[in-house]
Design a protein around this motif. Structure first.
Motif, PDB file in Angstrom:
ATOM      1  N   LYS A   8       0.823  -1.203   0.000  1.00  0.00           N
ATOM      2  CA  LYS A   8       0.000   0.000   0.000  1.00  0.00           C
ATOM      3  C   LYS A   8       0.862   1.260   0.000  1.00  0.00           C
ATOM      4  O   LYS A   8       1.820   1.365   0.765  1.00  0.00           O
ATOM      5  CB  LYS A   8      -0.910  -0.009   1.232  1.00  0.00           C
ATOM      6  N   VAL A   9       0.500   2.215  -0.854  1.00  0.00           N
ATOM      7  CA  VAL A   9       1.172   3.504  -0.927  1.00  0.00           C
ATOM      8  C   VAL A   9       0.321   4.504  -0.146  1.00  0.00           C
ATOM      9  O   VAL A   9      -0.889   4.580  -0.339  1.00  0.00           O
ATOM     10  CB  VAL A   9       1.343   3.966  -2.391  1.00  0.00           C
ATOM     11  N   VAL A  10       0.962   5.252   0.759  1.00  0.00           N
ATOM     12  CA  VAL A  10       0.230   6.185   1.619  1.00  0.00           C
ATOM     13  C   VAL A  10       0.840   7.581   1.541  1.00  0.00           C
ATOM     14  O   VAL A  10       2.000   7.753   1.168  1.00  0.00           O
ATOM     15  CB  VAL A  10       0.212   5.706   3.097  1.00  0.00           C
ATOM     16  N   LEU A  11       0.053   8.568   1.944  1.00  0.00           N
ATOM     17  CA  LEU A  11       0.524   9.948   1.989  1.00  0.00           C
ATOM     18  C   LEU A  11       1.508  10.108   3.135  1.00  0.00           C
ATOM     19  O   LEU A  11       1.207   9.765   4.285  1.00  0.00           O
ATOM     20  CB  LEU A  11      -0.659  10.901   2.188  1.00  0.00           C
ATOM     21  N   PHE A  12       2.687  10.627   2.820  1.00  0.00           N
ATOM     22  CA  PHE A  12       3.679  10.914   3.851  1.00  0.00           C
ATOM     23  C   PHE A  12       3.474  12.341   4.352  1.00  0.00           C
ATOM     24  O   PHE A  12       3.169  12.562   5.507  1.00  0.00           O
ATOM     25  CB  PHE A  12       5.098  10.719   3.301  1.00  0.00           C
ATOM     26  N   ARG A  13       3.623  13.303   3.470  1.00  0.00           N
ATOM     27  CA  ARG A  13       3.412  14.713   3.827  1.00  0.00           C
ATOM     28  C   ARG A  13       3.013  15.495   2.586  1.00  0.00           C
ATOM     29  O   ARG A  13       3.250  15.063   1.465  1.00  0.00           O
ATOM     30  CB  ARG A  13       4.673  15.327   4.423  1.00  0.00           C
ATOM     31  N   THR A  14       2.453  16.675   2.818  1.00  0.00           N
ATOM     32  CA  THR A  14       2.071  17.571   1.732  1.00  0.00           C
ATOM     33  C   THR A  14       2.934  18.825   1.826  1.00  0.00           C
ATOM     34  O   THR A  14       3.122  19.375   2.912  1.00  0.00           O
ATOM     35  CB  THR A  14       0.578  17.946   1.842  1.00  0.00           C
ATOM     36  N   TYR A  15       3.437  19.259   0.679  1.00  0.00           N
ATOM     37  CA  TYR A  15       4.324  20.417   0.613  1.00  0.00           C
ATOM     38  C   TYR A  15       3.712  21.497  -0.257  1.00  0.00           C
ATOM     39  O   TYR A  15       2.877  21.221  -1.116  1.00  0.00           O
ATOM     40  CB  TYR A  15       5.693  19.985   0.059  1.00  0.00           C
ATOM     41  N   LYS A  25      12.147  13.987  -0.985  1.00  0.00           N
ATOM     42  CA  LYS A  25      12.193  12.752  -1.781  1.00  0.00           C
ATOM     43  C   LYS A  25      13.638  12.261  -1.915  1.00  0.00           C
ATOM     44  O   LYS A  25      13.920  11.066  -1.746  1.00  0.00           O
ATOM     45  CB  LYS A  25      11.581  12.997  -3.159  1.00  0.00           C
ATOM     46  N   GLU A  26      14.552  13.179  -2.207  1.00  0.00           N
ATOM     47  CA  GLU A  26      15.971  12.821  -2.343  1.00  0.00           C
ATOM     48  C   GLU A  26      16.563  12.386  -1.002  1.00  0.00           C
ATOM     49  O   GLU A  26      17.374  11.466  -0.946  1.00  0.00           O
ATOM     50  CB  GLU A  26      16.771  13.982  -2.932  1.00  0.00           C
ATOM     51  N   LEU A  27      16.164  13.045   0.075  1.00  0.00           N
ATOM     52  CA  LEU A  27      16.621  12.642   1.402  1.00  0.00           C
ATOM     53  C   LEU A  27      16.192  11.205   1.694  1.00  0.00           C
ATOM     54  O   LEU A  27      16.998  10.378   2.116  1.00  0.00           O
ATOM     55  CB  LEU A  27      16.056  13.585   2.478  1.00  0.00           C
ATOM     56  N   LEU A  28      14.930  10.897   1.436  1.00  0.00           N
ATOM     57  CA  LEU A  28      14.429   9.536   1.676  1.00  0.00           C
ATOM     58  C   LEU A  28      15.148   8.529   0.785  1.00  0.00           C
ATOM     59  O   LEU A  28      15.489   7.432   1.232  1.00  0.00           O
ATOM     60  CB  LEU A  28      12.916   9.476   1.468  1.00  0.00           C
ATOM     61  N   ALA A  29      15.396   8.900  -0.465  1.00  0.00           N
ATOM     62  CA  ALA A  29      16.096   8.002  -1.388  1.00  0.00           C
ATOM     63  C   ALA A  29      17.499   7.682  -0.874  1.00  0.00           C
ATOM     64  O   ALA A  29      17.983   6.558  -1.047  1.00  0.00           O
ATOM     65  CB  ALA A  29      16.168   8.627  -2.776  1.00  0.00           C
ATOM     66  N   SER A  30      18.135   8.639  -0.204  1.00  0.00           N
ATOM     67  CA  SER A  30      19.475   8.393   0.322  1.00  0.00           C
ATOM     68  C   SER A  30      19.459   7.360   1.450  1.00  0.00           C
ATOM     69  O   SER A  30      20.486   6.800   1.797  1.00  0.00           O
ATOM     70  CB  SER A  30      20.120   9.700   0.798  1.00  0.00           C
ATOM     71  N   LYS A  62       4.839   0.488   4.687  1.00  0.00           N
ATOM     72  CA  LYS A  62       5.831  -0.149   5.560  1.00  0.00           C
ATOM     73  C   LYS A  62       6.989   0.786   5.898  1.00  0.00           C
ATOM     74  O   LYS A  62       7.706   0.575   6.865  1.00  0.00           O
ATOM     75  CB  LYS A  62       6.361  -1.437   4.932  1.00  0.00           C
ATOM     76  N   ASP A  63       7.179   1.856   5.109  1.00  0.00           N
ATOM     77  CA  ASP A  63       8.292   2.781   5.311  1.00  0.00           C
ATOM     78  C   ASP A  63       7.909   4.069   6.037  1.00  0.00           C
ATOM     79  O   ASP A  63       8.772   4.901   6.321  1.00  0.00           O
ATOM     80  CB  ASP A  63       8.909   3.161   3.957  1.00  0.00           C
ATOM     81  N   ILE A  64       6.640   4.249   6.345  1.00  0.00           N
ATOM     82  CA  ILE A  64       6.172   5.534   6.879  1.00  0.00           C
ATOM     83  C   ILE A  64       6.852   5.915   8.194  1.00  0.00           C
ATOM     84  O   ILE A  64       7.291   7.047   8.373  1.00  0.00           O
ATOM     85  CB  ILE A  64       4.629   5.583   7.000  1.00  0.00           C
ATOM     86  N   GLU A  65       6.985   4.973   9.112  1.00  0.00           N
ATOM     87  CA  GLU A  65       7.593   5.273  10.419  1.00  0.00           C
ATOM     88  C   GLU A  65       9.047   5.705  10.257  1.00  0.00           C
ATOM     89  O   GLU A  65       9.494   6.692  10.860  1.00  0.00           O
ATOM     90  CB  GLU A  65       7.518   4.054  11.340  1.00  0.00           C
ATOM     91  N   ILE A  70      13.371   9.924   9.950  1.00  0.00           N
ATOM     92  CA  ILE A  70      14.473  10.519   9.193  1.00  0.00           C
ATOM     93  C   ILE A  70      14.227  12.004   8.958  1.00  0.00           C
ATOM     94  O   ILE A  70      15.089  12.843   9.237  1.00  0.00           O
ATOM     95  CB  ILE A  70      14.673   9.786   7.852  1.00  0.00           C
ATOM     96  N   VAL A  71      13.063  12.334   8.445  1.00  0.00           N
ATOM     97  CA  VAL A  71      12.776  13.728   8.100  1.00  0.00           C
ATOM     98  C   VAL A  71      12.712  14.601   9.351  1.00  0.00           C
ATOM     99  O   VAL A  71      13.249  15.709   9.376  1.00  0.00           O
ATOM    100  CB  VAL A  71      11.482  13.829   7.265  1.00  0.00           C
ATOM    101  N   ASP A  72      12.091  14.101  10.405  1.00  0.00           N
ATOM    102  CA  ASP A  72      11.981  14.887  11.632  1.00  0.00           C
ATOM    103  C   ASP A  72      13.333  15.096  12.313  1.00  0.00           C
ATOM    104  O   ASP A  72      13.511  16.041  13.073  1.00  0.00           O
ATOM    105  CB  ASP A  72      11.000  14.246  12.611  1.00  0.00           C
ATOM    106  N   SER A  73      14.287  14.229  12.043  1.00  0.00           N
ATOM    107  CA  SER A  73      15.599  14.355  12.680  1.00  0.00           C
ATOM    108  C   SER A  73      16.496  15.377  11.977  1.00  0.00           C
ATOM    109  O   SER A  73      17.534  15.757  12.509  1.00  0.00           O
ATOM    110  CB  SER A  73      16.304  12.999  12.716  1.00  0.00           C
ATOM    111  N   LYS A  74      16.103  15.818  10.797  1.00  0.00           N
ATOM    112  CA  LYS A  74      16.926  16.767  10.033  1.00  0.00           C
ATOM    113  C   LYS A  74      16.561  18.206  10.414  1.00  0.00           C
ATOM    114  O   LYS A  74      15.398  18.575  10.436  1.00  0.00           O
ATOM    115  CB  LYS A  74      16.744  16.571   8.527  1.00  0.00           C
ATOM    116  N   SER A  75      17.545  19.020  10.678  1.00  0.00           N
ATOM    117  CA  SER A  75      17.311  20.395  11.118  1.00  0.00           C
ATOM    118  C   SER A  75      16.832  21.309   9.999  1.00  0.00           C
ATOM    119  O   SER A  75      16.279  22.366  10.266  1.00  0.00           O
ATOM    120  CB  SER A  75      18.572  20.976  11.739  1.00  0.00           C
ATOM    121  N   ASP A  76      17.029  20.917   8.744  1.00  0.00           N
ATOM    122  CA  ASP A  76      16.637  21.796   7.646  1.00  0.00           C
ATOM    123  C   ASP A  76      15.234  21.499   7.115  1.00  0.00           C
ATOM    124  O   ASP A  76      14.785  22.108   6.168  1.00  0.00           O
ATOM    125  CB  ASP A  76      17.650  21.733   6.500  1.00  0.00           C
ATOM    126  N   VAL A  77      14.516  20.584   7.741  1.00  0.00           N
ATOM    127  CA  VAL A  77      13.149  20.292   7.336  1.00  0.00           C
ATOM    128  C   VAL A  77      12.308  20.227   8.599  1.00  0.00           C
ATOM    129  O   VAL A  77      12.551  19.404   9.464  1.00  0.00           O
ATOM    130  CB  VAL A  77      13.049  18.949   6.571  1.00  0.00           C
TER     131      VAL A  77
END
Length: 87
Positions: A8-15, A25-30, A62-65, A70-77
């Motif tokens: 299942k594909v779910v909404l992560f966030r809206t920008y 997207k690039e951060l997650l890909a890394s 399965k990757d949402i958590e 990852i995103v919340d731990s970054k100071s620039d997002v």
């Protein structure tokens, strides 16, 4: 990405912008987390509607958590997904 192994594909966030969504997207890909952007064309062709419709970043359920962590731990997002370069 849609329908990968029937996951299942779910909404992560809206920008507000495609740029912000692509940064995340690039951060997650890394971290080997696949994602895809929805509403990209609307935001590019009709930028005045971007803030109303938003650019949606989708991930596998399965990757949402891990993605949130990852995103919340970054100071620039920040939590809303806005691109904030601190310093």
């Amino acid at each position: 990405m849609e329908g990968v192994n029937n996951e299942k594909v779910v909404l992560f966030r809206t920008y507000d912008t495609v740029f912000e969504a692509n940064v995340v997207k690039e951060l997650l890909a890394s971290y080997n987390i696949p994602s895809m952007i929805k509403n990209e064309q609307v935001s590019v062709l009709l930028p005045m509607f971007g803030p109303m419709t938003g650019v949606k970043l989708m991930v596998l359920e399965k990757d949402i958590e891990k993605a949130i962590e990852i995103v919340d731990s970054k100071s620039d997002v920040n939590e809303e997904g806005s691109n904030l370069i601190e310093g």
